[in-house]
Design an enzyme around this catalytic site. Structure first.
Site, PDB file in Angstrom:
ATOM      1  CG  ASP A 184      42.074 -52.164  65.494  1.00 52.07           C
ATOM      2  OD1 ASP A 184      41.847 -51.442  65.104  1.00 52.07           O
ATOM      3  OD2 ASP A 184      41.417 -52.455  66.767  1.00 52.07           O
ATOM      4  CG  HIS A 194      35.354 -58.022  67.527  1.00 52.74           C
ATOM      5  ND1 HIS A 194      33.664 -57.874  67.770  1.00 52.74           N
ATOM      6  CD2 HIS A 194      35.457 -56.970  67.341  1.00 52.74           C
ATOM      7  CE1 HIS A 194      32.991 -56.412  67.036  1.00 52.74           C
ATOM      8  NE2 HIS A 194      34.846 -56.315  67.462  1.00 52.74           N
TER       9      HIS A 194
END
Ligand code: CMC
Length: 436
Positions: free
Chosen positions: A371, A313
C-alpha cells in the site's frame, strides 16, 4: 493433509491426563497441530484472539513466506506472474488451479467480458446514496445488492451457481467501482466496451465521457493490471477470513463478498493505501521533507497513536514482494506522466529511506507493504484517494471467490463458530427497577 509421524503431547500440571495431538504437514510452511478433538477430550478451548498461531483452514491457493518475503499463487512466484501474465490469467489460475492454455484463456476472457454490464436497475439503486458517500460504503451496498438481481446464481451449494457468480463478480466489479466514482463526480456512467482489456475497460469506464473518444494509455493500463495482479489474493487475511466465515453459513456468494468488501475498508487492512496517501498529504502540509524527522518521532512515540501507514505487516517480516514490484511500477508511471519530481513521491522516498535505516523499524522488522506504493501510483493515474480501497476490493474479489469456493467444495467444511473465554458477570438475578 499429510499426517506427520511426530505427535504433540499436551500435559497439565494438575495431574489431568495428557493428550496426544496429531500434527499435519503442509507442502511448504509450518506444520499444524490438530486441536479439533481438544474440547471433546479435555473440556478446554484454545485461546488465540487475532489468530496469531491458528490456521483456520487448509488451502491450496496462496502461500506466503513472511520471513523470506515470498508470495506464491498456486505455486507461482508473484514476480513471474506480474511479468508474464495478465490479471485475467491470474484470475483463472486462482479459480481453477492452473494457468490457462491459449484456448482456455480465450474462452475465459470472453466469458468474463460477456458479463461486464450490470442490470440497468442497479443505477436506480445507486441513486439512493448521497453523492458524497464514501465509495466503500456504496460498493458494500452494490455488491450485496447483486444477490437481489441475479437469482440464478445465489445457491452456494450448487457448483454451477458458484461458477457463474464467480464470473459475474469478476466481470462486474470494475463496472460497479466506476459507477460509484461517476456518481460521486456527477458524470454519466460509461458502459463497458468489451474489445478493451480488463484494465483498459476499467480506465475507460472511469475516465471517459460521452463527449470525446477515450484512448487507453498502455503504460497506465499495464500499471493498473499489475495493481490488480498484486492484490488478487493474500491467503487468510482479515477480509478473506470474513468471506469464508460469512459463506460458511451457506449464504449466497454476493452476500459473502459484500462482507469481504466491508472488512477490507478498515485502515489496518485495505484502507491503508488511502490512509497512507492522507498521511503523506498531512506531512506535506506540516512542511514536507523537512518535517519527516518530527513525524518519525511521533510514530515512535507509543502515546501519540501515530503509525507509519504503508509500513508493517502481520505476516511479512521482510520487504513485501508486492511492494518491490509496485515500486518499479511507480517509477514507470511517474516517468510516463512526467511526475518524477512530484513532491509527494519524493516525500515517500525519504520516509522509506529513513524508516529502513531506523532502529525502531529495523528491530520490529517493519518494511514497506504494497500500500505504500499503490496509493502513489493510483493518485498519479488520477484515481481519487477515497476510491483506492475500492480498487483493492475489485482486485481481491477473485481471491475471495476462489477461497470461498475452495471452502464450500471441501467435504470437511463446517459453519465457522469460534468459542470464547467468558470473563463477564456470573449468573445473577434481575432486580426490580427501584432497587437498581
Ligand atoms: N508504524 C509504527 N509502528 C508500527 C507499525 C507502523 N506502521 N506497524 C507495527 N508497528 C509496531 C507496533 O507498535 C508494535 O510495536 P511494539 O512491539 O513496540 O508494541 C510492533 O511494531 C509490532 O506491531 P503489531 O501491531 O503487533 O503488528 P500486527 O501484526 O498486529 O499489525 C499491521 C500489522 C499491518 C496492522 C500494522 O503493521 C499496521 O497497522 N501497519 C500500518 C497499516 C498498514 O499499512 N496496513 C496495510 C497492511 S498490507 C495490506 C493488507 O494486507 O491489507
Amino acid at each position: 493433509m499429510t499426517p506427520s509421524d511426530v505427535k504433540a503431547t499436551l500435559s497439565f500440571s494438575d495431574g489431568s491426563p495428557s493428550m496426544d495431538l496429531p500434527i499435519y504437514k503442509g507442502t511448504i510452511g509450518p506444520d499444524v497441530i490438530d486441536i479439533r478433538k481438544l474440547y471433546g477430550q479435555t473440556g478446554k478451548f484454545t485461546y488465540d484472539p487475532g489468530f496469531l498461531s491458528t490456521a483456520s483452514c487448509n488451502s491450496t491457493i496462496t502461500y506466503i513466506d513472511g520471513d523470506k518475503g515470498e508470495l506464491l499463487y498456486r505455486g507461482y512466484p508473484i514476480e513471474q506472474l506480474a511479468v508474464n501474465c495478465d490479471y485475467l490469467d491470474t484470475c483463472y489460475l486462482l479459480l481453477y488451479g492452473e494457468l490457462p492454455n491459449t484456448e482456455q484463456r480465450g474462452t475465459f476472457h470472453s466469458r468474463v467480458i460477456n458479463h461486464t454490464m450490470v442490470n440497468e436497475q442497479m443505477q436506480f439503486f445507486l441513486r439512493g446514496f448521497r453523492r458524497d458517500a464514501h465509495p466503500m460504503a456504496v460498493l458494500t451496498g452494490l455488491v450485496g445488492a447483486l444477490s437481489a438481481f441475479y437469482h440464478d446464481s445465489t445457491d452456494i451449494n450448487n457448483p454451477e451457481h458458484r461458477e457463474i457468480a464467480a464470473i459475474r463478480l469478476i466481470a462486474k466489479m470494475p463496472t460497479l467501482v466506476a459507477m460509484a466514482y461517476k456518481y460521486t463526480v456527477g458524470q454519466p456512467y460509461i458502459y463497458p466496451k468489451n474489445d478493451l482489456s480488463y484494465a483498459g475497460n476499467f480506465m475507460r469506464m472511469m475516465f471517459a465521457t460521452p463527449c470525446e473518444e477515450y484512448k487507453v494509455n498502455p503504460v497506465i493500463e499495464r500499471a493498473l493490471d499489475r495493481i490488480f495482479i498484486l492484490h488478487a489474493d493474500h491467503e487468510q487475511n482479515a477480509s478473506t477470513s470474513t468471506v469464508r466465515l460469512c459463506g460458511s453459513s451457506g449464504t449466497n456468494p454476493f452476500a459473502a463478498i459484500a462482507a469481504g468488501v466491508a472488512c477490507l475498508w478498515g485502515p489496518s487492512h485495505g484502507g491503508a493505501n488511502e490512509a497512507c496517501l492522507n498521511m503523506l498529504g498531512d506531512i506535506q502540509k506540516m512542511g514536507g521533507v523537512a518535517k519527516v524527522g518530527e513525524f518519525m518521532s511521533q510514530v515512535k512515540d507509543k502515546n501519540s497513536g501515530v503509525k507509519l501507514m504503508g509500513f508493517g505487516h502481520r505476516v511479512y517480516k521482510n520487504y513485501d514482494p508486492r511492494a518491490k514490484l509496485m515500486r518499479e511500477t511507480c517509477h514507470e508511471v511517474l516517468g510516463e506522466l512526467g511526475l518524477h519530481n512530484d513532491p509527494l513521491f519524493k516525500l515517500a522516498m525519504e520516509l522509506e529511506k529513513i524508516a529502513l535505516e531506523d532502529d525502531y523499524f529495523v528491530a520490529r522488522k517493519l518494511y514497506p507493504n504494497v500500500d505504500f506504493y499503490s496509493g502513489i501510483v493510483q493518485r498519479a493515474i488520477g484515481i481519487p484517494v477515497s476510491l483506492f480501497t475500492a480498487i483493492f476490493a475489485l482486485a481481491r474479489t477473485v481471491g475471495w471467490i476462489a477461497q470461498l469456493n475452495e471452502m464450500i467444495a471441501d467435504p470437511e467444511y463446517k459453519i465457522g463458530r469460534p468459542r470464547q473465554l467468558f470473563v463477564g458477570a456470573e449468573k445473577r438475578d434481575v432486580k426490580p427497577l427501584a432497587e437498581r
